[in-house]
Structure formats: structure tokens, C-alpha cells
Write a protein that holds these residues in place. Structure first.
Motif, mmCIF file in Angstrom:
data_model
loop_
_atom_site.group_PDB
_atom_site.id
_atom_site.type_symbol
_atom_site.label_atom_id
_atom_site.label_comp_id
_atom_site.label_asym_id
_atom_site.label_seq_id
_atom_site.Cartn_x
_atom_site.Cartn_y
_atom_site.Cartn_z
ATOM 1 N N THR A 235 0.842 -1.193 0.000
ATOM 2 C CA THR A 235 0.000 0.000 0.000
ATOM 3 C C THR A 235 0.877 1.243 0.000
ATOM 4 O O THR A 235 1.845 1.323 0.764
ATOM 5 N N LEU A 236 0.558 2.200 -0.864
ATOM 6 C CA LEU A 236 1.241 3.484 -0.836
ATOM 7 C C LEU A 236 0.698 4.284 0.344
ATOM 8 O O LEU A 236 -0.479 4.629 0.386
ATOM 9 N N MET A 237 1.559 4.590 1.309
ATOM 10 C CA MET A 237 1.122 5.308 2.500
ATOM 11 C C MET A 237 1.265 6.818 2.352
ATOM 12 O O MET A 237 0.418 7.585 2.814
ATOM 13 N N PHE B 43 5.817 3.039 1.581
ATOM 14 C CA PHE B 43 4.896 1.954 1.284
ATOM 15 C C PHE B 43 4.827 1.019 2.489
ATOM 16 O O PHE B 43 5.784 0.899 3.253
ATOM 17 N N SER B 44 3.719 0.332 2.647
ATOM 18 C CA SER B 44 3.632 -0.712 3.667
ATOM 19 C C SER B 44 3.656 -2.072 2.991
ATOM 20 O O SER B 44 3.005 -2.287 1.964
ATOM 21 N N ALA B 45 4.460 -2.980 3.559
ATOM 22 C CA ALA B 45 4.541 -4.355 3.067
ATOM 23 C C ALA B 45 3.508 -5.168 3.834
ATOM 24 O O ALA B 45 3.776 -5.690 4.918
ATOM 25 N N ASP B 46 2.308 -5.292 3.282
ATOM 26 C CA ASP B 46 1.147 -5.704 4.067
ATOM 27 C C ASP B 46 1.115 -7.178 4.440
ATOM 28 O O ASP B 46 0.401 -7.560 5.379
ATOM 29 N N LYS B 47 1.859 -8.021 3.742
ATOM 30 C CA LYS B 47 1.826 -9.445 4.111
ATOM 31 C C LYS B 47 2.716 -9.738 5.318
ATOM 32 O O LYS B 47 2.638 -10.817 5.906
ATOM 33 N N TYR B 48 3.564 -8.774 5.693
ATOM 34 C CA TYR B 48 4.418 -8.928 6.866
ATOM 35 C C TYR B 48 3.795 -8.173 8.035
ATOM 36 O O TYR B 48 3.404 -7.022 7.898
ATOM 37 N N LYS B 49 3.703 -8.815 9.194
ATOM 38 C CA LYS B 49 3.069 -8.215 10.355
ATOM 39 C C LYS B 49 4.049 -8.196 11.526
ATOM 40 O O LYS B 49 4.782 -9.160 11.766
#
Length: 288
Positions: free
Chosen positions: A48-50, A59-65
Motif C-alpha cells: 500500500t502506498l502510505m 509503502f507498507s509491506a502488508d503481508k508482513y506483520k
């Protein structure tokens, strides 16, 4: 590189920090937003472009939490706009350790611009996940910026021509060490002593390795260093002071018939950091 005996340790190694500079001959803009997002998603999954401003994009790397103070967050990938290089990227020591970039000197002379990339909120990831994310990010950047001549990893000062990364066919688990961990080689002035050490494992919270020795083939020691680093990557920080690890035979093969003792010590060469010192037995040099 030949080093004088009074080794400096004024600089300290960062821990968990990732940074890479993409080097260019000319000022280079970002691809358009959709193109850049699609490339990042291709390598990293959901992204996601933040924010996007004059000087950077995040950007957020959304599959990593990650979980910080009880809150679930996603790591952030930061990309700085292209800027002119206003000071040397390497000190005198680092400039001698660019073994795996054949045209490093020419690239550094001809490239006057860089795009800097880093990550945030990711140091608490499991180190294998962290390595995978950083590897994916690196590979995405090489695709997004085809005009890039080389990549210089800030923590380890390891440098790759762009094509080396584009054409890499190593298995995923081997790529982080290949890309971002530098195994260095020095000869001490006025002696037959050598030092081989690694730089860059701290990005994953794992120790670097160090060898102070004489009478061994340096290439064999470098190969051993990569084997030890791969073991640490596979198993984590499981080595305790006094443990042993298979050493190198006269023919250069790693064998269980030779055992080298391991201990944690202060590094001999800057940057100052705790390293896993490998005692090469009858070939060991220095005080232990």
C-alpha cells in the motif's frame, strides 16, 4: 588491503538497520505511481502506498506483520527521491573490499546520483522473514529502476552491479547473505597474519564472523566464513562460547576431523561490534 597493526575501532556497526543506495549516472525520477506499485506487489505481495511527497515515498509491506506495544503493524518501505551524491560513499577501508563488483571503481567514478531505500518497523520480524522481505525489496528496486548501475548496501558496504541481482538464480534462503553480507579480507602490515571477517549480519540481529590467522589459504577461509554464516542463518544464534565448528583441511574441504573453537569477542577491525571469533587452532594468530 594491507592494514597497519594499530587497528581503529571508532565507528560502531548498526543493528537491524537496512539501507541500500541505487547508483545512477544521471538524475532519475521514480516510475509513475501505478508502475512502481505493480512492481512492488509483484515481488512483495500486497503493498500500500502510505505517502508520497517531494522527497520520499513510503509503502507498507502488508503481508508482513509486526507487533509493537500490543499493536499489530506492517513494516514500511521508504524510498528517497534521487539526489546528487555530495560526499564519498565509502571510506578507505570499505573502498578496498568491493570484491564482487568487477567495475566498482568505474561505477563510483561515473555515478553522481543515488536513490536511497530503507525500511522501518521491521527489526522485530523473525529474522528469516526480515531477510525475505529485504531480498524481495531489493529485487523490486532493480526492476523498477533499470537505469541503475549498481546497488551499495549501507551496513556492509557490499556492492553489486545491477545485473548481478537481476540474474541471480540462488535459492531464496541464500540470497540475503549473497546480496547484503560482505566477507572482507585484510593482511596485517609487517606480519604474515591475515584477518577475514564479515559485515552485515547485524541487519538480522545475528553475529558476524571473524578469523585472525596465518598459514591458511585465504580463499578457503572465506569459503568457511560463508558456510558458518549460512549455518547461523539456518539455525539462529545457537552458538555458545566454547562451541566448536567443523574446520578446514589442507585441501580446503570443510571436515568434522578438524574442529575450530568459537567465542564472542570485540571485532579487530572497524566498525566496532561483537563478532563470533573463530579460533583456527594451529593457524590462529593474535592473543586468545
Amino acid at each position: 588491503m594491507v592494514l597497519q597493526q594499530d587497528l581503529s575501532q571508532k565507528e560502531s556497526a548498526g543493528s537491524g538497520h537496512f539501507g541500500v543506495s541505487l547508483l545512477f549516472k544521471e538524475n532519475t525520477p521514480f516510475p509513475d505511481r501505478d508502475t512502481l506499485l505493480n512492481i512492488l506487489k509483484k515481488h512483495l505481495g500486497d503493498v500500500t502506498l502510505m505517502s508520497s511527497g517531494e522527497n520520499m515515498a513510503v509503502f507498507s509491506a502488508d503481508k508482513y506483520k509486526v507487533t509493537i506495544d500490543g499493536h499489530e503493524l506492517t513494516p514500511q518501505l521508504v524510498l528517497m527521491k534521487c539526489a546528487e551524491i555530495d560526499k564519498p560513499l565509502l571510506d578507505d577501508i570499505a573502498a578496498t573490499q568491493l570484491w564482487n563488483c568487477e567495475d566498482a571503481e568505474t561505477i563510483l567514478e561515473e555515478c553522481h546520483y543515488r536513490i536511497a531505500a530503507t525500511d522501518m518497523l521491521s527489526a522485530v520480524l523473525d529474522y528469516r522473514e526480515h531477510a525475505k522481505m529485504l531480498t524481495e525489496y531489493t529485487e523490486a528496486l532493480t526492476e523498477a529502476f533499470p537505469g541503475c548501475e549498481a546497488l551499495l548496501f549501507e551496513n556492509s558496504k557490499k556492492m553489486h552491479a545491477r545485473e548481478d541481482i537481476v540474474n541471480c538464480d540462488l535459492p531464496q534462503d541464500f540470497r540475503f547473505i549473497h546480496y547484503a553480507v560482505n566477507v572482507r579480507f585484510f593482511r596485517l602490515e609487517g606480519s604474515d597474519d591475515f584477518i577475514v571477517d564479515s559485515l552485515g549480519m547485524s541487519m538480522l540481529g545475528l553475529p558476524d564472523a571473524q578469523y585472525h590467522f596465518h598459514g591458511l589459504n585465504v580463499s578457503h577461509v572465506i569459503n568457511h566464513a560463508y558456510a558458518l554464516l549460512s549455518y547461523l542463518f539456518d539455525n539462529g544464534s545457537v552458538i555458545k562460547p566454547g562451541d566448536t565448528f567443523d574446520g578446514v583441511a589442507e585441501d580446503g574441504e570443510i571436515t568434522s576431523e578438524v574442529q575450530w573453537q568459537l567465542n564472542y569477542e570485540e571485532s579487530l577491525i572497524q566498525p566496532a561490534r561483537e563478532v563470533l571469533d573463530v579460533n583456527t587452532g594451529v593457524y590462529a594468530a593474535g592473543d586468545r
